[in-house]
Design a protein around this motif. Structure first.
Motif, PDB file in Angstrom:
ATOM      1  N   ARG A 113       0.836  -1.214   0.000  1.00  0.00           N
ATOM      2  CA  ARG A 113       0.000   0.000   0.000  1.00  0.00           C
ATOM      3  C   ARG A 113       0.865   1.255   0.000  1.00  0.00           C
ATOM      4  O   ARG A 113       0.524   2.256  -0.621  1.00  0.00           O
ATOM      5  N   LEU A 114       2.016   1.207   0.702  1.00  0.00           N
ATOM      6  CA  LEU A 114       2.895   2.369   0.740  1.00  0.00           C
ATOM      7  C   LEU A 114       3.617   2.580  -0.586  1.00  0.00           C
ATOM      8  O   LEU A 114       4.126   3.669  -0.854  1.00  0.00           O
ATOM      9  N   LEU A 115       3.661   1.547  -1.405  1.00  0.00           N
ATOM     10  CA  LEU A 115       4.301   1.660  -2.722  1.00  0.00           C
ATOM     11  C   LEU A 115       3.330   2.114  -3.804  1.00  0.00           C
ATOM     12  O   LEU A 115       3.729   2.305  -4.953  1.00  0.00           O
ATOM     13  N   GLY A 116       2.056   2.267  -3.444  1.00  0.00           N
ATOM     14  CA  GLY A 116       1.086   2.760  -4.416  1.00  0.00           C
ATOM     15  C   GLY A 116       0.061   1.751  -4.874  1.00  0.00           C
ATOM     16  O   GLY A 116      -0.781   2.059  -5.726  1.00  0.00           O
ATOM     17  N   VAL A 117       0.100   0.519  -4.340  1.00  0.00           N
ATOM     18  CA  VAL A 117      -0.930  -0.456  -4.694  1.00  0.00           C
ATOM     19  C   VAL A 117      -2.258   0.040  -4.131  1.00  0.00           C
ATOM     20  O   VAL A 117      -2.362   0.383  -2.953  1.00  0.00           O
ATOM     21  N   HIS A 118      -3.277   0.098  -4.986  1.00  0.00           N
ATOM     22  CA  HIS A 118      -4.571   0.621  -4.564  1.00  0.00           C
ATOM     23  C   HIS A 118      -5.159  -0.206  -3.430  1.00  0.00           C
ATOM     24  O   HIS A 118      -5.034  -1.441  -3.400  1.00  0.00           O
ATOM     25  N   ALA A 119      -5.814   0.493  -2.501  1.00  0.00           N
ATOM     26  CA  ALA A 119      -6.577  -0.220  -1.481  1.00  0.00           C
ATOM     27  C   ALA A 119      -7.677  -1.025  -2.157  1.00  0.00           C
ATOM     28  O   ALA A 119      -8.223  -0.619  -3.188  1.00  0.00           O
TER      29      ALA A 119
END
Length: 846
Positions: A113-119
């Motif tokens: 999630r911190l790398l940009g993977v969508h919730a």
């Protein structure tokens, strides 16, 4: 542990806790399960596993090589999949001594999630933050590219729209292939630049949403990326297709090139495209996982949106925005204001002050009149409420603890709005709110450019004048010039005076033009005293128009004396026009080439052959040409040729060129070719090119082509152009394609022309899709010629939407030619480049 977890440890040895060489040796000893060195050596065959090597490995005497580890694992009966956690542990131990980049974590410890993977949407009974990863068709290529990049450094770029699964696929691939590498996720461009200056080994640099780094006011230099790759860094990134195509598109000739650096940077990328929807094979893989997570089942069963978009709640966000209940009209207005602001270039968080001023523009008079006092708070509460506990239409951005700097919107929603609202006009209050309340320097240039292209000159000027007080690097050179041009077009002479007073030479140029048009001689004289060449030009024009020739000449003399070459050229022109040959001769003796050229021309016109010969003897190239021409006109051909030979022998290329032309004009081709061969043997580029031309005229094509290829390889532009012409004349399409693929503009233009002449629409369409503006223009023209006007316009719209400037220009021209006024107005509203000018021309013509 999940079945598809690359760090699973089926032997239960406890590899996750292995951090030292001693612990690793103990784990290996447990794995061998009492097998003797002899048994292991036999099991490893045909690979070699000597007892001494085993002893070093199992007693922690030295760190084994990767090849030794693989041989040992094979001897212990592990297949490729089972070897992965062991090799990951080996790599962790083998690289423990290497420096850790500041702020980096091991890849296997990175949080998606911190790398940009969508919730992901959250449902009752789903404990995990993300559903299991459904393997993609692109995984094999992606992982192969990462492995290759790990060997020598590289840049892997995933290209796809919002919420198509780019970041998740990249995260899973990097985690599988490089689990023990350091992962660095720079917060901004300066952080990435700093690491490029001092790179660390075995490091992955994560640049999700690459446009954030490219759009920084300093940009991400291609040189910094080259340093990272050279140092062995694996750079990974994601990017939207429209952002990619805007940046790789080459501008038309003479147009600014703001994305030159980005185009070079993207040229390093190993590109992998991520489709919008799942393939049949991917859906089958999803079906095998659907029983483990209800979110996968829901996404597979949804037919009106892609799998990954459903998981990320994208369609639900659109419904929440577009179909907000009447009671939540303030929430819809707030969301729309943020989306529209981004659409015209405001990429920084939207502040409360901006929303307070802009959101009412999206409400009816009744909704405005009946709004409660806390309407903005209610609207923000609606807009920031998460959908399916995954993501919200707007997300607050912190200024500090407990304070909100502003709001950004979901990229999926933003991309949808960009597409569906393309031709929707931005309400006047929103422009005013952007000018008054959105002051981030990184956005000013984009806002100015959008206002200018959308037919809002007054707003563009307000933004430009505000930007002038910000650091200069917030505005590209092209936009600085565009702003000054706009001030001049609108007759804003006071603003131009203010800018000129700061030393802005472009402003001085445009001010001089306006003053000349208005006949302001005294002010133009003052401006010329600053040394601005354009002001001097306009002053001289005005003085000459009014008959003040002596004053005009004196002004030019004064500026020429300061070393102003342009003023010297104008002085020579004016002296020649006035027939003042003695003054022209004096000026020529100072080394002014313009004076030398004008003097030679005057002497030739007056038939003063002796003076021309004397001038030619000084090395004056123009006199050589005029002398030869005059002698030839008088029938003294041998004398003319000898004069040219004499000067050519001194290395005078001008004389050599004229000698060959004169021989060819007289039909003495063998002599011309011999002269060219002699010069070509010395490396004379003109001679090689001219030799190729004459050979081609005589049908000796292979010789001509080889001569041109050799010269073009040295970077000679005219030779490259002639080579392309010759290939095109011979219909050698494959060679033209090869040249065009290297970035050769001449080849690209001729290839597009040939394909159009042969009616090869599909090939033209493929080329146009690569941002080849020559192909785009020819495609549109061909479709229009075939009466397929709507197809032509749609092809141009699609290309223009990717940032293809030439396609936008052709679209505007075609709409104007067809008199499609309403559509042209739509393009102005959409901010299509050149649409404002096209609309103005059409309205004036009508």
């Amino acid at each position: 542990m999940a079945d598809n977890d690359p760090f699973a440890d089926p032997f239960g040895v406890g590899l996750d806790g292995v951090q030292s060489l001693e612990a690793f040796a103990r784990a290996c000893d447990r794995l061998r399960a009492g097998r003797s060195y002899t048994v292991l050596g036999k099991a490893a065959r045909p690979r070699l596993l000597p007892p001494a090597t085993l002893s070093d490995l199992l007693r922690a005497k030295s760190t084994p090589t990767r090849d030794t580890m693989i041989t040992f694992l094979i001897a212990c009966g592990l297949d490729e999949a089972a070897q992965r956690p062991w090799l990951a542990a080996w790599e962790r131990v083998a690289t423990a001594h290497q420096p850790r980049p500041v702020g980096a974590v091991r890849v296997r410890e990175a949080r998606p999630r911190l790398l940009g993977v969508h919730a992901a949407i959250q449902l009752p009974g789903t404990a995990e933050e993300l559903p299991p990863y459904v393997p993609r068709d692109l995984d094999a290529d992606l992982r192969a590219d990462l492995t290759a990049a790990a060997a020598q450094g590289g840049f892997v770029l995933l290209l796809g729209g919002s919420s198509v699964g780019k970041t998740r696929a990249l995260y899973e691939a990097v985690r599988a292939e490089l689990p023990e590498w350091w992962l660095l996720h720079p917060t901004d461009t300066p952080t990435a630049d700093a690491h490029a200056a001092a790179p660390t080994p075995r490091t992955v640099m994560w640049l999700d949403e690459l446009q954030r780094y490219l759009n920084h006011r300093t940009g991400l230099p291609a040189g910094a990326l080259r340093q990272l790759i050279t140092a062995g860094t694996v750079v990974v990134a994601t990017l939207w297709p429209d952002e990619y195509h805007i940046r790789i598109a080459r501008p038309s000739v003479g147009q600014p090139d703001p994305y030159a650096n980005d185009r070079d940077l993207l040229g390093f990328a190993q590109l992998i495209e991520v489709p919008e929807t799942f393939s049949r094979a991917e859906r089958r893989r999803g079906e095998t996982l659907a029983g483990t997570d209800q979110r996968i089942r829901i996404a597979l069963d949804t037919t009106d949106a892609g799998f990954t978009q459903v998981v990320a709640a994208g369609p639900a966000l659109i419904r929440r925005w577009e179909h907000a209940p009447d009671d939540d009209c303030y929430g819809k207005a707030v969301i729309t204001a943020v989306l529209d602001a981004h659409r015209v270039g405001a990429h920084q968080p939207a502040t409360n002050d901006f929303l307070q001023a802009a959101a009412p523009a999206y409400l009816t008079p009744a909704q405005q009149a009946n709004a409660p006092r806390d309407w903005l708070d209610r609207g923000l509460a609606y807009a920031t409420t998460p959908v399916h506990r995954a993501t919200a239409c707007l997300t607050p951005v912190p200024a500090s603890m407990g304070l909100i700097a502003g709001y950004t919107t979901s990229d999926y929603l933003r991309q949808h709005a960009q597409r569906t609202c393309r031709t929707a006009a931005l309400p006047e209050p929103v422009w005013q709110a952007l000018i008054a309340h959105h002051h981030h320097p990184d956005d000013t240039a984009r806002l100015f450019d959008n206002a200018r292209r959308r037919g809002q000159p007054n707003h563009a000027i307000a933004l430009y004048l505000r930007a002038d007080a910000t650091p200069r690097n917030s505005f590209g050179r092209a936009l600085i010039a565009a702003g000054i041009d706009l001030l001049a077009e609108q007759g804003r002479i006071d603003a131009l005076r203010d800018l000129a007073a700061t030393g802005n030479q472009l402003a001085v140029d445009r001010l001089a033009g306006l003053l000349a048009e208005q006949g302001c001689l005294d002010e133009l004289r003052d401006l010329a005293t600053t040394g601005n060449g354009f002001a001097v030009d306009r002053l001289v024009d005005l003085l000459a128009e009014q008959g003040h020739i002596d004053e005009a000449l004196q002004a030019l003399r004064n500026h020429a004396a300061t070393g102003d070459w342009h003023a010297a050229g104008r002085l020579a022109d004016l002296l020649a026009e006035q027939g003042r040959i003695d003054e022209l001769r004096d000026l020529a003796t100072t080394g002014r080439w313009t004076a030398a050229e004008r003097l030679a021309r005057l002497l030739a016109e007056q038939g003063r052959i002796d003076e021309l010969r004397d001038l030619a003897a000084t090395g004056n190239e123009f006199a050589v040409e005029r002398l030869a021409g005059l002698l030839a006109e008088q029938g003294r051909l041998d004398e003319a040729l000898q004069a040219l030979r004499n000067h050519a022998a001194t290395g005078n290329e001008f004389a050599a060129a004229r000698l060959v032309d004169l021989l060819a004009e007289q039909g003495r081709l063998d002599e011309a070719l011999q002269a060219l061969r002699s010069l070509a043997a010395t490396g004379n580029e003109f001679a090689v090119e001219r030799l190729a031309g004459l050979l081609a005229e005589q049908g000796r094509l292979d010789e001509a082509l080889q001569a041109l290829r050799d010269l073009a390889a040295t970077g000679n532009g005219p030779a490259a152009a002639r080579l392309v012409d010759l290939l095109a004349e011979q219909g050698r399409l494959d060679e033209l394609r090869d040249l065009a693929a290297t970035g050769n503009e001449f080849a690209a233009e001729r290839l597009a022309r040939l394909l159009a002449e042969q009616g090869r629409i599909d090939e033209l369409r493929d080329l146009a899709a690569t941002s080849d503006w020559h192909a785009a223009e020819r495609l549109a023209r061909l479709l229009a010629e075939q009466g397929r006007l709507d197809e032509a316009l749609q092809a141009l719209r699609d290309l223009a939407a990717t940032g293809n400037g030439p396609a936008a220009a052709r679209l505007v021209d075609l709409l104007a030619e067809q008199g499609r006024l309403d559509e042209l107005r739509d393009e102005v509203t959409a901010g299509t480049p050149f649409a404002v000018e096209g609309l103005r021309r059409l309205e004036q013509a009508g």
